[in-house]
Write an enzyme that holds these catalytic residues in place. Sequence first.
Site, PDB file in Angstrom:
ATOM      1  N   GLY A 119       1.205   4.387   5.184  1.00 14.06           N
ATOM      2  CA  GLY A 119       0.651   3.236   5.895  1.00 14.06           C
ATOM      3  C   GLY A 119       1.740   2.238   6.267  1.00 14.06           C
TER       4      GLY A 119
ATOM      5  N   GLY B 134       0.829  -1.203   0.000  1.00 10.62           N
ATOM      6  CA  GLY B 134       0.000   0.000   0.000  1.00 10.62           C
ATOM      7  C   GLY B 134       0.858   1.245   0.000  1.00 10.62           C
TER       8      GLY B 134
ATOM      9  N   GLU C  72       6.102   9.179  -5.953  1.00 11.24           N
ATOM     10  CA  GLU C  72       5.095   8.488  -6.746  1.00 11.24           C
ATOM     11  C   GLU C  72       3.784   9.267  -6.773  1.00 11.24           C
ATOM     12  OE1 GLU C  72       3.746   4.835  -4.882  1.00 11.24           O
ATOM     13  OE2 GLU C  72       3.032   4.034  -6.781  1.00 11.24           O
TER      14      GLU C  72
ATOM     15  N   CYS D 159       2.050  -0.689  -8.714  1.00  7.23           N
ATOM     16  CA  CYS D 159       3.270  -0.235  -8.021  1.00  7.23           C
ATOM     17  C   CYS D 159       4.454  -0.245  -8.973  1.00  7.23           C
ATOM     18  CB  CYS D 159       3.544  -1.084  -6.799  1.00  7.23           C
ATOM     19  SG  CYS D 159       3.210  -2.809  -7.038  1.00  7.23           S
TER      20      CYS D 159
ATOM     21  N   GLU E 181       5.534  -3.381   1.196  1.00 11.17           N
ATOM     22  CA  GLU E 181       5.864  -3.002  -0.186  1.00 11.17           C
ATOM     23  C   GLU E 181       5.097  -1.732  -0.448  1.00 11.17           C
ATOM     24  OE1 GLU E 181       4.946  -2.219  -3.580  1.00 11.17           O
ATOM     25  OE2 GLU E 181       4.225  -4.248  -4.024  1.00 11.17           O
TER      26      GLU E 181
HETATM   27  P1  NAP Z   1      -3.083   2.459   2.209  1.00  4.95           P
HETATM   28  O1  NAP Z   1      -3.776   3.705   2.555  1.00  4.95           O
HETATM   29  O2  NAP Z   1      -1.673   2.351   2.624  1.00  4.95           O
HETATM   30  O3  NAP Z   1      -3.909   1.255   2.876  1.00  4.95           O
HETATM   31  C1  NAP Z   1      -3.543  -0.111   2.751  1.00  4.95           C
HETATM   32  C2  NAP Z   1      -4.106  -0.877   3.940  1.00  4.95           C
HETATM   33  O4  NAP Z   1      -3.395  -0.542   5.122  1.00  4.95           O
HETATM   34  C3  NAP Z   1      -5.563  -0.574   4.239  1.00  4.95           C
HETATM   35  O5  NAP Z   1      -6.174  -1.751   4.720  1.00  4.95           O
HETATM   36  C4  NAP Z   1      -5.475   0.466   5.320  1.00  4.95           C
HETATM   37  O6  NAP Z   1      -6.597   0.473   6.159  1.00  4.95           O
HETATM   38  C5  NAP Z   1      -4.260   0.007   6.086  1.00  4.95           C
HETATM   39  N1  NAP Z   1      -3.554   1.112   6.734  1.00  4.95           N
HETATM   40  C6  NAP Z   1      -3.114   2.240   6.130  1.00  4.95           C
HETATM   41  N2  NAP Z   1      -2.475   3.016   7.014  1.00  4.95           N
HETATM   42  C7  NAP Z   1      -2.503   2.364   8.194  1.00  4.95           C
HETATM   43  C8  NAP Z   1      -2.021   2.664   9.499  1.00  4.95           C
HETATM   44  N3  NAP Z   1      -1.366   3.788   9.760  1.00  4.95           N
HETATM   45  N4  NAP Z   1      -2.243   1.776  10.473  1.00  4.95           N
HETATM   46  C9  NAP Z   1      -2.922   0.630  10.238  1.00  4.95           C
HETATM   47  N5  NAP Z   1      -3.421   0.300   9.035  1.00  4.95           N
HETATM   48  C10 NAP Z   1      -3.209   1.149   8.025  1.00  4.95           C
HETATM   49  O7  NAP Z   1      -3.130   2.172   0.675  1.00  4.95           O
HETATM   50  P2  NAP Z   1      -4.359   2.167  -0.359  1.00  4.95           P
HETATM   51  O8  NAP Z   1      -5.642   2.446   0.349  1.00  4.95           O
HETATM   52  O9  NAP Z   1      -4.250   0.919  -1.079  1.00  4.95           O
HETATM   53  O10 NAP Z   1      -4.059   3.329  -1.362  1.00  4.95           O
HETATM   54  C11 NAP Z   1      -3.707   4.617  -0.966  1.00  4.95           C
HETATM   55  C12 NAP Z   1      -2.399   5.001  -1.651  1.00  4.95           C
HETATM   56  O11 NAP Z   1      -1.432   3.965  -1.456  1.00  4.95           O
HETATM   57  C13 NAP Z   1      -2.478   5.161  -3.134  1.00  4.95           C
HETATM   58  O12 NAP Z   1      -2.919   6.418  -3.521  1.00  4.95           O
HETATM   59  C14 NAP Z   1      -1.063   4.875  -3.552  1.00  4.95           C
HETATM   60  O13 NAP Z   1      -0.264   6.015  -3.440  1.00  4.95           O
HETATM   61  C15 NAP Z   1      -0.568   3.850  -2.576  1.00  4.95           C
HETATM   62  N6  NAP Z   1      -0.618   2.460  -3.076  1.00  4.95           N
HETATM   63  C16 NAP Z   1       0.531   1.818  -3.333  1.00  4.95           C
HETATM   64  C17 NAP Z   1       0.489   0.508  -3.772  1.00  4.95           C
HETATM   65  C18 NAP Z   1       1.714  -0.272  -4.024  1.00  4.95           C
HETATM   66  O14 NAP Z   1       1.692  -1.088  -4.896  1.00  4.95           O
HETATM   67  N7  NAP Z   1       2.725  -0.156  -3.252  1.00  4.95           N
HETATM   68  C19 NAP Z   1      -0.693  -0.138  -3.960  1.00  4.95           C
HETATM   69  C20 NAP Z   1      -1.857   0.528  -3.683  1.00  4.95           C
HETATM   70  C21 NAP Z   1      -1.797   1.824  -3.230  1.00  4.95           C
HETATM   71  P3  NAP Z   1      -7.851   1.420   5.894  1.00  4.95           P
HETATM   72  O15 NAP Z   1      -7.944   1.655   4.426  1.00  4.95           O
HETATM   73  O16 NAP Z   1      -8.992   0.644   6.443  1.00  4.95           O
HETATM   74  O17 NAP Z   1      -7.588   2.683   6.634  1.00  4.95           O
END
Ligand code: NAP
Length: 520
Positions: free
Chosen positions: A245, A241, A388, A302, A265
């Site tokens: 996070g 993510g 990114e 990603c 990752e």
């Molecule tokens: P995210 O916000 O990092 O969330 C991923 C998961 O982790 C969700 O289940 C989220 O829970 C949880 N989470 C996030 N922050 C947390 C924290 N501080 N403590 C505990 N749990 C936490 O990612 P996303 O929703 O997939 O997308 C948001 C952004 O992430 C995108 O705009 C992009 O920049 C990036 N992304 C990167 C990749 C990659 O391949 N590395 C993939 C997807 C997205 P909740 O949603 O329930 O809060």
Amino acid sequence: MQLQGRNIIGFDSLSEGTVAIQALNPTTGETLAPLFFKATAEELNLAVFKAEKAFSVYRKKSGKEKALFLEQIALEIENLGDTLIERYTAESGLPAGRAQGERGRTTGQLKLFAGLLREGSWVNARIDPALPDRQPLPRVDLRSMERPLGPVGVFGASNFPLAFSVAGGDTASALAAGCPVIFKAHPAHLGTSELVGKAIQKAALETGMPDGVFSLLFDDGIEIGQALVKHPSVKAIGFTGSFKGGKSLFDAAAARPEPIPVYAEMGSTNPVFILPKTLQEKGESLAQNYLGSVTLGVGQFCTNPGILLIQKDAAFIEHLKQKVADTVGGVMLTPGIQSAYQNGIEKFKQYTEVIGTGKKSEGFTGVEPVILYANYQTFKDNPHLDEEIFGPTSLVVEGNSKEEFLEMATKLSGHLTATVHGSEEELTEYADLLEILEQKVGRLIINGFPTGVEVSHAMVHGGPYPATTDSRSTSVGTLAITRFTRPVCFQDMPDALLPDELKTGNPLEIWRKWDGNFQK
Ligand code: NAP
């Protein structure tokens, strides 16, 4: 199968919580039934308690038994048929073809790990037999192999509702390693998560796995995720993510009385270098393929090529200008991801020029592709331009010389991939560039594009920080299994008490290192 909106806790389905959450269709903006209830702290504790109990049984399951479990999960996912595909497309806005492809990748991944377990040598069995007559001191009998860590917490990615989610690579590799999984569902695909979670629950029952080998908890905030990382019985975390996070989970894990590994990752900008002669010779087709890679899956990968580095070439910029107008955006996964994309573009526009934009898609979270331009000096003066922007965009950075290419490469932070386009002769001329890039990434690509990650034995989907929190690992491919194991050495252990993998007679007939040499 009827969705229930309930947490899956081992062989039970529970919903003690009172706070409802709902999935959203990003194409129409409508909420999707049913209501899901956020997991409570008690439900999390029960899932971890069951996982800890299950571990004492599951860790001893043979490779063959675990392989049957993984194959059954794949079968149960296939049995979900169109129900799964329809829910996936409704929740993600991604087309049915992508859903089917990702389902195949997910079941293929599970079967690949099953094959790894049957073959068996992944445990890295090393046997240094006793040397009682050695002078001046005898040697004891030493035997080591990889053993599972314990219950693993996994966070699914929004952008791969199947392949990096409930039964995705992290779950498959943890289960293959012998670790029970407690999965925190991503709120962007609640229904898809429940369908797959039920498939795993069914497979566990059918193949005689212990209650608690798998649990699935729903939440759309950080409480359950933070509690999962901090729970003393959880021994490792898998995450895909955002940087924010992943880093927050890493910090929470490091601050525990007993710190645990977090394999986060967090994505990257995957720089692509095109060497000058190749750019002159193949500029038009490279422009086309580059835009194809930038816009694939609405840029929500990603491995999206977020930066393209070239040396001055007006013809290539002209090709891009013309071709980008024909590209089409798409519907982004969530309104949050859409606004992050739009804000990111606006922020970059303050420092860069727009080469061109594609067509905006209809739909609630519809966006258009945007290709941006900066010269090397601007890129150098504004270090945040290598961050990114998740979506169908990329920044073209134009330099003037090989020296600037090398400087750009040296300044890069850690990424999942780097790509170089060039003929063999030109690549040899730029061997120093390749050497720098090897130290920055998990996968170095020649004459290709980074999107499209093969799930195989040799794949590395990882890289130095900030692409991941542990550059020594991969989250795709069979090597991912060792994230959830540790080596254990048995000294002078009676043969009958050793794991089969280490017994003198080698009953499993696996490849082992006997006194330093591979043999069966
Ligand atoms: P995210 O916000 O990092 O969330 C991923 C998961 O982790 C969700 O289940 C989220 O829970 C949880 N989470 C996030 N922050 C947390 C924290 N501080 N403590 C505990 N749990 C936490 O990612 P996303 O929703 O997939 O997308 C948001 C952004 O992430 C995108 O705009 C992009 O920049 C990036 N992304 C990167 C990749 C990659 O391949 N590395 C993939 C997807 C997205 P909740 O949603 O329930 O809060």
